[in-house]
Design a protein around this motif. Structure first.
Motif, short mmCIF file in Angstrom:
data_model
loop_
_atom_site.label_atom_id
_atom_site.label_comp_id
_atom_site.label_asym_id
_atom_site.label_seq_id
_atom_site.Cartn_x
_atom_site.Cartn_y
_atom_site.Cartn_z
N LEU A 340 0.74 -1.19 -0.18
CA LEU A 340 0.00 -0.02 0.11
C LEU A 340 0.85 1.19 0.18
O LEU A 340 0.68 2.21 -0.73
CB LEU A 340 -0.86 -0.01 1.29
CG LEU A 340 -2.21 -0.65 1.24
CD1 LEU A 340 -3.05 -0.58 2.43
CD2 LEU A 340 -2.93 -0.32 -0.04
N ARG A 341 1.91 1.41 0.86
CA ARG A 341 2.81 2.23 0.90
C ARG A 341 3.38 2.54 -0.43
O ARG A 341 3.54 3.93 -0.89
CB ARG A 341 3.85 2.17 2.12
CG ARG A 341 3.46 2.23 3.08
CD ARG A 341 4.60 2.59 4.30
NE ARG A 341 5.76 1.92 4.16
CZ ARG A 341 6.29 0.76 4.58
NH1 ARG A 341 5.71 0.26 5.38
NH2 ARG A 341 7.59 0.29 4.10
N GLN A 342 3.85 1.55 -1.17
CA GLN A 342 4.27 1.61 -2.67
C GLN A 342 3.37 2.27 -3.43
O GLN A 342 3.63 3.29 -4.14
CB GLN A 342 4.91 0.41 -3.32
CG GLN A 342 6.18 0.47 -2.72
CD GLN A 342 6.98 -1.04 -3.25
OE1 GLN A 342 6.32 -1.81 -4.14
NE2 GLN A 342 8.27 -1.09 -2.86
N GLN A 343 2.21 1.55 -3.35
CA GLN A 343 1.14 2.11 -4.37
C GLN A 343 0.89 3.57 -4.17
O GLN A 343 0.40 4.47 -5.16
CB GLN A 343 -0.39 1.31 -4.01
CG GLN A 343 -1.19 1.63 -5.05
CD GLN A 343 -2.85 1.09 -4.65
OE1 GLN A 343 -2.77 0.26 -3.78
NE2 GLN A 343 -3.82 1.58 -5.40
N PHE A 344 0.71 4.13 -3.16
CA PHE A 344 0.29 5.63 -2.88
C PHE A 344 1.63 6.38 -2.57
O PHE A 344 1.45 7.42 -2.24
CB PHE A 344 -0.55 5.71 -1.76
CG PHE A 344 -1.90 5.14 -1.94
CD1 PHE A 344 -2.78 5.93 -2.58
CD2 PHE A 344 -2.20 3.99 -1.53
CE1 PHE A 344 -4.07 5.28 -3.01
CE2 PHE A 344 -3.25 3.28 -1.88
CZ PHE A 344 -4.42 3.88 -2.71
N ALA A 345 2.81 5.95 -2.73
CA ALA A 345 4.06 6.65 -2.67
C ALA A 345 4.27 7.15 -1.31
O ALA A 345 4.28 8.44 -1.04
CB ALA A 345 4.32 7.62 -3.64
N LEU A 346 4.06 6.21 -0.15
CA LEU A 346 4.00 6.85 1.11
C LEU A 346 5.01 6.60 1.82
O LEU A 346 5.79 5.38 1.75
CB LEU A 346 2.89 6.43 2.03
CG LEU A 346 1.56 6.80 1.11
CD1 LEU A 346 0.43 6.09 2.00
CD2 LEU A 346 1.13 8.37 1.42
N LEU A 347 5.86 7.42 2.68
CA LEU A 347 7.10 7.08 3.40
C LEU A 347 6.67 6.15 4.59
O LEU A 347 5.45 6.33 5.04
CB LEU A 347 7.54 8.59 4.17
CG LEU A 347 8.11 9.38 3.34
CD1 LEU A 347 8.64 10.65 4.37
CD2 LEU A 347 9.21 8.98 2.75
N PRO A 348 7.51 5.49 5.05
CA PRO A 348 7.35 4.58 6.27
C PRO A 348 6.75 5.52 7.62
O PRO A 348 7.50 6.74 7.48
CB PRO A 348 8.43 3.85 6.69
CG PRO A 348 9.30 3.87 5.33
CD PRO A 348 9.04 5.21 4.65
N ARG A 349 6.18 5.02 8.36
CA ARG A 349 5.71 5.96 9.43
C ARG A 349 6.58 6.45 10.31
O ARG A 349 6.63 7.64 10.39
CB ARG A 349 4.62 5.14 10.32
CG ARG A 349 3.89 5.97 11.27
CD ARG A 349 2.69 4.68 12.00
NE ARG A 349 1.88 5.87 12.32
CZ ARG A 349 1.75 6.41 13.87
NH1 ARG A 349 2.77 6.33 14.52
NH2 ARG A 349 0.94 7.06 14.19
N ALA A 350 7.66 5.66 10.41
CA ALA A 350 8.79 6.07 11.50
C ALA A 350 9.53 7.22 10.99
O ALA A 350 9.87 8.23 11.64
CB ALA A 350 9.65 4.79 11.93
N GLU A 351 9.53 7.22 9.54
CA GLU A 351 10.42 8.11 8.85
C GLU A 351 9.62 9.23 8.83
O GLU A 351 10.00 10.66 9.05
CB GLU A 351 10.90 7.70 7.41
CG GLU A 351 11.94 8.55 7.11
CD GLU A 351 12.18 8.10 5.41
OE1 GLU A 351 12.06 6.71 5.35
OE2 GLU A 351 12.84 9.02 4.73
N ALA A 352 8.46 9.22 8.59
CA ALA A 352 7.26 10.32 8.42
C ALA A 352 7.53 11.33 9.79
O ALA A 352 7.52 12.40 9.60
CB ALA A 352 6.18 9.92 8.01
N LEU A 353 7.44 10.62 10.81
CA LEU A 353 7.35 11.04 12.09
C LEU A 353 8.61 11.96 12.45
O LEU A 353 8.66 13.14 13.12
CB LEU A 353 7.06 10.18 13.12
CG LEU A 353 5.63 9.38 13.41
CD1 LEU A 353 5.26 8.60 14.19
CD2 LEU A 353 4.77 10.80 13.80
N VAL A 354 9.56 11.22 12.02
CA VAL A 354 11.11 12.03 12.12
C VAL A 354 11.02 13.26 11.40
O VAL A 354 11.45 14.44 11.70
CB VAL A 354 12.22 11.20 11.72
CG1 VAL A 354 13.38 12.19 11.62
CG2 VAL A 354 12.46 10.25 13.03
#
Ligand code: ADP
Ligand code: MG
Length: 845
Positions: A340-354
């Motif tokens: 899903l992250r790949q499909q919507f081009a989303l960062l992993p959560r941990a990285e997004a929080l940083v």
């Protein structure tokens, strides 16, 4: 797109702008409103785009022009395309236009300086190893759990924890989700000659000389003055040092020694205007070890987060608290699986929080924000989708029509003196489609005032009746219920359909027979207020409930029906058009239909703003219109705090108009304190022309339909919301005569005026609602409590429309394949966790 092409001469720049801006705006609106191929004044969105792209400005380089022309081709089929096909096209269009705009920017500024940044503690730990494997050894200590109290976090401590509690931040999760309100853009690196006052920037420069001295006026203040230069210019920087300890000659000298001539410094701050050109006052300064050495500061050269603070908590303290937790939460469960992250081009959560707390640059910040907004909206939409799915699994009676031509609906439509508009036909088809299914319909019909929702609802009700069921039509007020009933009585007897009106003022005897007929099925359609849901009302075979002029039919009301063993199809209708993003986030569990076309032959309402001193002009207009056989409303605001006062003002205005202004006319009075019967009598008199001017509080706001009314004067217009004013205005302009709406406003508040101007400019309910939303915010427009608006930490209902659509589609897809999210355990856990916490919070409140 080719970068930095030379569109230097101003004429072609203006031409490009004139071409680009309307296209960008149209594309944004189209995306915001759900890719409906919006109709503008002259043509549809697709037509406009095709025409514009096919003729790009001459100033563009041939390659760009060619690209635009081939994109124009893609829009030929837009009108016939499905929403799924339209979305990527519009996205491509927006990207292309965006690139064009970037490339068109003049590139005459000097290249920015280079600055290396030393890694921050939080970023170091999780950026490289998001799995949480504590490979970096020494620095990484015990991991933290979401519910760890902040007081127990090493590096925060009890004192700071108490302060954080003042912001409602109690455990690690709270602090991690305390997102920055904004960012100081110290990542904007600039040369001295390119500094712009009013904007933050960072420069890298050489010290020419430095001078520290005590303030001549204030013995507690010392001033450090740095003279800097880079390859493009010179600049003076001052810093103020408060406290006596800085003012001794030795201290001053020590200050000066920190900045020896020839040293390289990095300076971040807000650029201000001074008599000597742009300058920094009190910026952050760091002396670099060597010209190319990295800067160690956590702020200089970076995007610096700005947080909501509370008394006793400094920005630094808060930033350091977050720094203390960031490296220790990377092991938290990732709710979104990799595909899903790949499909919507989303960062992993941990990285997004940083990245949201310590962004490396603008781009990563955008990505981080998008990821977190996506998750927030996805959770919201998942909850709604689950609610919808559970509803759909309840059985409902499919309302199948007997085959054959002359059905009730056809005969009803033949009775109407007009043909349905295209939009009415489309929505009616959607409704009948829903009704034929074995799951209960849950649909909202939105349509601007006067778009003709009533006949569509009635056709749906007749569908139910034809299928052998009963129908109920509920209105928010008795006035409206009675009006509906009156209208229905023009048609239903001819169709041999039995209907009745039930309100609080129905006499007891009549009520008893009526309830009897309802229970034994002889009565086919019941019209009334929400009293219809009350206990003694028992239907025989209730098939469809229509709720008029409501944002939504509440969960409570639905439960009341369920408690009676009823699971009818439900149709809600509202004329308070809310922008699509808002509709999706509130009504994600409903299907939404839009009647986006007005019946032909309406003359647009002319709207004007007047000052109180111009009131006599308004009265002159009323007199002229009444002389021409029309009628007029004079509306007064209702201010909740002093209902008595309002009443007095309505009564006083009524007396003044009846006795002084229009002694020769019949002036009626309508307000909320009147008994139901009395209200009906007044409205009836106004409808038939026995009374020509109606002074009213806002009870006329929704639904009242008197086609001969052509003037509306609204006093204290600034006290109303835009959507409400639009509703009020919709009471006129219902017939063929040209109509007028005069807004009287004595407020000197510029924003109030700006809001009212929107109404003068536009008669499009959706556009008005959108402006209202932008000017006042969703909480104000709908009222957070009553509307069921979610509390969103990061997502913005005005700006994140596209992400919301993506999230909604994904949510529906996931839930329809896997209603309880058994194959998405992490997502289910987050959702359950959120639900549990919001229940806890509700219990505490
Ligand atoms: P609203 O959507 O605001 O509830 P109504 O249902 O009250 O609007 O309709 C407004 C007026 O327009 C009514 O007088 C209605 O009879 C009339 N109307 C509805 N549909 C059409 C149509 N297709 N053509 C002409 N007039 C129509
Ligand atoms: Mg209506």
């Amino acid at each position: 797109m080719a970068a930095g092409h030379p569109t230097s001469d101003r004429l072609s720049e203006a031409a490009l702008e004139g071409w680009l801006a309307p296209l960008q705006q149209a594309a944004r609106l189209e995306a915001d409103r759900g890719h409906g191929d919006l109709k503008g004044r002259q043509e549809r969105f697709s037509g406009f785009v095709h025409r514009s792209l096919a003729a790009p400005p001459e100033a563009l380089p041939p390659t760009d022009r060619q690209r635009l022309i081939s994109l124009a081709e893609a829009f030929v089929g837009y009108a016939a395309a499905s929403a799924e096909q339209r979305r990527p096209l519009v996205a491509r269009l927006r990207q292309t236009l965006h690139d064009l705009r970037l490339a068109a920017r003049p590139a005459e500024l000097p290249a920015p300086p280079r600055l290396r940044l030393a890694p921050l503690p939080g970023a170091a730990a999780s950026g490289a190893a998001p799995s949480g494997a504590s490979s970096s050894g020494a620095g990484v200590s015990r991991p933290l759990e979401p519910d760890t109290p902040l007081a127990e976090v090493p590096g925060i401590g009890p004192r700071t924890a108490t302060r954080l509690a003042g912001l409602g931040l109690l455990v690690v999760r709270d602090l991690l989700h305390h997102f920055p309100r904004d960012y100081l853009d110290y990542a904007h690196l600039a040369r001295i000659a390119a500094l712009e006052p009013g904007r933050t920037a960072t420069i890298v420069a050489t010290v020419r000389r430095c001078h520290a001295f005590a303030s001549p006026r204030n013995p507690n203040l010392s001033i450090l003055e740095l003279h800097l230069q880079d390859s493009t210019g010179r600049l003076r920087v001052s810093r103020f040092l408060a406290g006596r300890r800085f003012s001794s000659p030795a201290a001053l000298h020590a200050q000066q020694r920190q900045y020896p001539p020839g040293a390289t410094v990095a300076v971040s701050g807000l650029v201000k205007e001074s008599p000597y050109g742009p300058c920094f006052s009190d910026p952050l300064i760091e002396v670099l070890e060597a010209p190319g050495a990295p800067v160690r500061s956590a702020q200089i050269g970076r995007l610096v987060p700005v947080y909501g603070l509370t008394e006793g908590l400094t920005a630094d303290r808060l930033r350091r608290s977050i720094e203390a937790i960031l490296p220790r939460v990377a092991h938290w469960e990732e709710p979104l699986p990799e595909p899903l992250r790949q499909q919507f081009a989303l960062l992993p959560r941990a990285e997004a929080l940083v990245q949201i707390h310590q962004p490396a640059d603008r781009e990563r910040l955008q990505q981080a924000r998008r990821r977190l907004v996506f998750e927030e909206l996805l959770l919201l939409q998942l909850a709604l989708a689950q609610r919808r799915e559970r509803l759909r699994r309840l059985p409902a009676r499919p309302l199948q029509l007997p085959a054959g031509g002359a059905d009730l609906v056809t005969r009803f439509l033949a009775l109407l003196p007009f043909a349905l508009t295209g939009a009415q036909q489309r929505v009616l088809a959607e409704l009948r489609d829903d009704l034929a299914r074995p799951q209960p319909m849950a649909r909202l019909v939105q349509g601007d005032v006067g778009s003709g929702k009533t006949v569509v609802a009635l056709a749906a009700l007749l569908t139910a009746i034809e299928a052998g069921c009963q129908g109920a039509l509920m209105a928010p007020t008795e006035v409206l219920a009675e009006q509906h009933h009156r209208k229905l009585s023009e048609w239903l007897p001819q169709l041999h359909v039995r209907s009745a009106l039930l309100t609080g003022s129905t006499p007891a005897r009549q009520r008893r027979t009526l309830l009897q007929d309802l229970a034994n099925g002889q009565l086919q359609l019941l019209v009334g207020t929400h009293a219809l849901l009350e206990d003694p009302v028992q239907f025989d075979r209730l098939g469809l409930v229509v709720v008029d002029e409501q944002h939504r039919f509440g969960v409570r009301q639905r439960n009341r029906l369920l408690a009676k063993g009823l699971q009818p199809h439900l149709l809600t209708m509202t004329a308070t058009p809310i922008p699509r993003t808002l509709a999706l986030s509130i009504h994600g569990d409903l299907e939404v239909s839009q009647i986006d076309e007005l019946p032909p032959g309406r003359t647009p309402i002319r709207t004007a703003l007047l000052r109180g001193a111009q009131r006599s002009e308004a009265y002159g207009l009323i007199r002229d219109e009444v002389a021409a056989g029309q009628r007029a409303y004079v509306v007064l605001p209702l201010v909740e705090e002093s209902e008595k006062l309002d009443l007095r003002s309505a009564v006083a205005v009524h007396r003044q108009l009846a006795e002084e202004e229009f002694p020769d006319l019949r002036v009626g009075l309508l307000h909320g304190r009147m008994a139901g019967e009395e209200k009906q009598a007044v409205l009836r008199a106004f409808a038939c022309g026995a009374c020509q001017v109606l002074v009213s509080t806002t009870v006329v706001e929704v639904g009242v339909d008197v086609p001969a009314a052509s003037v509306m004067v609204i006093e204290h217009a600034e006290r109303f919301g835009l959507a409400q004013l639009h509703q009020l205005r919709g009471r006129v302009g219902r017939g063929a005569a040209a109509s007028h709406c005069l807004l009287i406003n004595d407020s000197t508040n510029a924003l109030a005026r700006q809001r009212l101007e929107v109404l003068v400019r536009s008669t499009d309910g959706f556009e008005i609602a959108e402006m209202d939303l932008r000017l006042r915010g969703p909480g104000q427009v709908l009222g957070t409590r009553q509307s069921g608006l979610p509390d969103l930490a990061l997502a913005s209902l005005t700006d994140d429309g596209e992400v919301l659509e993506e999230a909604r589609e994904l949510a529906r897809r996931l839930v329809s394949a896997d209603p309880e999210l058994e194959h998405h355990a992490p997502l289910r856990r987050v959702l359950e966790d959120q639900r549990r916490r919001s229940l806890d919070a509700a219990r505490l409140n």
